[in-house]
Design a protein around this motif. Sequence first.
Motif, mmCIF file in Angstrom:
data_model
loop_
_atom_site.group_PDB
_atom_site.id
_atom_site.type_symbol
_atom_site.label_atom_id
_atom_site.label_comp_id
_atom_site.label_asym_id
_atom_site.label_seq_id
_atom_site.Cartn_x
_atom_site.Cartn_y
_atom_site.Cartn_z
ATOM 1 N N ILE A 271 -11.670 -8.102 28.652
ATOM 2 C CA ILE A 271 -11.091 -6.907 29.274
ATOM 3 C C ILE A 271 -11.673 -5.705 28.537
ATOM 4 O O ILE A 271 -11.326 -5.442 27.379
ATOM 5 C CB ILE A 271 -9.552 -6.933 29.191
ATOM 6 N N LEU A 272 -12.578 -5.009 29.183
ATOM 7 C CA LEU A 272 -13.353 -3.945 28.558
ATOM 8 C C LEU A 272 -12.786 -2.571 28.894
ATOM 9 O O LEU A 272 -12.096 -2.402 29.921
ATOM 10 C CB LEU A 272 -14.824 -4.029 28.994
ATOM 11 N N LEU A 273 -13.097 -1.605 28.040
ATOM 12 C CA LEU A 273 -12.523 -0.260 28.149
ATOM 13 C C LEU A 273 -13.614 0.805 28.171
ATOM 14 O O LEU A 273 -14.672 0.637 27.538
ATOM 15 C CB LEU A 273 -11.591 0.009 26.965
ATOM 16 N N GLN A 274 -13.311 1.875 28.872
ATOM 17 C CA GLN A 274 -14.129 3.066 28.748
ATOM 18 C C GLN A 274 -13.733 3.799 27.465
ATOM 19 O O GLN A 274 -12.594 3.707 27.008
ATOM 20 C CB GLN A 274 -13.915 4.005 29.948
ATOM 21 N N ALA A 275 -14.687 4.529 26.893
ATOM 22 C CA ALA A 275 -14.393 5.310 25.682
ATOM 23 C C ALA A 275 -13.727 6.614 26.103
ATOM 24 O O ALA A 275 -14.377 7.660 26.253
ATOM 25 C CB ALA A 275 -15.681 5.570 24.899
ATOM 26 N N THR B 263 -8.347 9.875 23.292
ATOM 27 C CA THR B 263 -6.881 9.842 23.332
ATOM 28 C C THR B 263 -6.335 10.049 24.742
ATOM 29 O O THR B 263 -5.117 10.184 24.922
ATOM 30 C CB THR B 263 -6.317 10.926 22.396
ATOM 31 N N GLY B 264 -7.224 10.096 25.727
ATOM 32 C CA GLY B 264 -6.779 10.266 27.109
ATOM 33 C C GLY B 264 -6.253 8.964 27.690
ATOM 34 O O GLY B 264 -6.074 7.951 26.996
ATOM 35 N N ARG B 265 -6.015 8.995 28.988
ATOM 36 C CA ARG B 265 -5.482 7.819 29.678
ATOM 37 C C ARG B 265 -6.510 6.695 29.607
ATOM 38 O O ARG B 265 -7.686 6.889 29.925
ATOM 39 C CB ARG B 265 -5.175 8.158 31.131
ATOM 40 N N PRO B 266 -6.107 5.500 29.187
ATOM 41 C CA PRO B 266 -7.080 4.390 29.079
ATOM 42 C C PRO B 266 -7.543 3.941 30.460
ATOM 43 O O PRO B 266 -6.843 4.116 31.476
ATOM 44 C CB PRO B 266 -6.302 3.297 28.354
ATOM 45 N N HIS B 267 -8.716 3.329 30.480
ATOM 46 C CA HIS B 267 -9.271 2.788 31.721
ATOM 47 C C HIS B 267 -9.956 1.468 31.387
ATOM 48 O O HIS B 267 -10.959 1.441 30.676
ATOM 49 C CB HIS B 267 -10.282 3.751 32.339
ATOM 50 N N VAL C 3 -2.992 6.458 20.744
ATOM 51 C CA VAL C 3 -4.026 5.435 20.622
ATOM 52 C C VAL C 3 -5.335 6.033 21.126
ATOM 53 O O VAL C 3 -5.394 6.584 22.234
ATOM 54 C CB VAL C 3 -3.660 4.175 21.431
ATOM 55 N N GLU C 4 -6.372 5.920 20.317
ATOM 56 C CA GLU C 4 -7.677 6.479 20.683
ATOM 57 C C GLU C 4 -8.660 5.336 20.943
ATOM 58 O O GLU C 4 -8.808 4.421 20.117
ATOM 59 C CB GLU C 4 -8.209 7.375 19.569
ATOM 60 N N ILE C 5 -9.324 5.415 22.079
ATOM 61 C CA ILE C 5 -10.332 4.412 22.431
ATOM 62 C C ILE C 5 -11.687 4.967 22.031
ATOM 63 O O ILE C 5 -12.220 5.886 22.668
ATOM 64 C CB ILE C 5 -10.306 4.079 23.937
ATOM 65 N N PHE C 6 -12.236 4.428 20.950
ATOM 66 C CA PHE C 6 -13.487 4.929 20.384
ATOM 67 C C PHE C 6 -14.700 4.399 21.153
ATOM 68 O O PHE C 6 -14.611 3.397 21.864
ATOM 69 C CB PHE C 6 -13.621 4.514 18.911
ATOM 70 N N ASP C 7 -15.816 5.093 20.947
ATOM 71 C CA ASP C 7 -17.103 4.591 21.445
ATOM 72 C C ASP C 7 -17.566 3.517 20.468
ATOM 73 O O ASP C 7 -17.929 3.811 19.331
ATOM 74 C CB ASP C 7 -18.114 5.732 21.533
#
Length: 405
Positions: free
Chosen positions: A133-137, A140-144, A273-277
């Motif tokens: 299950i992969l994520l866009q970077a 701190t915005g809405r996860p995708h 929660v922050e989704i990093f590159d």
Amino acid sequence: MGERFAGRYELVDPIARGGAGAVWRAWDHRRQRYIAAKVLRQTDATALLRFVREQALRIDHPHVLAPASWAADDDKVLFTMDLMRGGSLAHVIGDYGPLPSHFVGTLLDQLLAGLAAVHAEGVVHRDIKPANILLQATGTGRPHLRLSDFGLALRKGEPRLTETDYFLGTPGFVAPEQRLGAEPDFPADLYGVGLVALYLLVGEKPDAEALTTEFAHGTPGAPPGVPAPLWEVVAGLIQPDPQARFRTATGARKALLAAVELLPGADPDEDPVEIFDQLGALPRGCTPSGPQPTPAPPAPSGPQPTPDPPAPSGPQPTPDPPAPSGPQPTPDPPTPSGPQPTPVPPPSATHASASQAAARQGTPAERSAARDAGRPQGPPAKITAPVLLLALICFAVGFWALTQT
């Protein structure tokens, strides 16, 4: 810069590796953007058939990461998909541990939406787990998120590539009926979604076998830190009996949305929660506009020395010595070996001209004497007489010898 497939996809750097191959960041020369390319080596017929099945999937949904195109080169094949820079849910759990319930509710809603689109195509994923299950970077915005890796996916009714007594999937995320060899079905995927949800809420990988034992005596209470409304949805996903489980992703999603409405508001003091590159910087020689061609070395300025020609191979003729400058003495002719005849000097020009003049003037006797004077003289008489005598003797002896025969 890197290996190129079909003249279009240029491999840049590897970003993930698995049992079936490796995933690379690649540059699409036609679309002029970076993509993800899954490269598979043609190890055996089964692996190649799984690859063909995976690349044949064309599911267009914002929360599904299905193959977009494919190419082959020699003993390798690849298919391409969009590049996801935020890593997987496994990275997020590794960075933060248990995640806030509202954040988990958003992720589960997107996952169930994507899975509903997959099931609508008649496809069972069979490998639902955090790493797929992969994520866009998104920071701190809405996860995708997007559901990926359809290497084990199977359309309902298609023949299986394993024997009935065997199952495929990741241990710890496989439904109990799949471990017993049952045919793949949609509720098995929902069981995997429930285990992923529990993983996000508690921050640790669930023990599927222990859960099966606990549910044998009824639905257990919610684990510490898990809100009751969310636990009811998760418990309905991880029921060991597939008949007691949610039957469809759409039904589970509706129950989830209702549960999220019952959750308390988010804590304003809670760190987001922050989704990093997770991919990092591009390798050397690459820019956001693509790999750059290697520049040619600059031409040196000023006159350059002419390089010596390469030495020819094999024996070479000895060059003639350079001719000395100025007048050179005439070399003496080589002396012949053995006795040499004494050369007779030619009559001098003065003697010949005097004899010719005398022959034209004077009396006949004088002109005769002058002509005789111009002729060469014979041998002297003291030599001629003995030679003639010897010749007569030889003649006489020879004549006598002939008369005796």
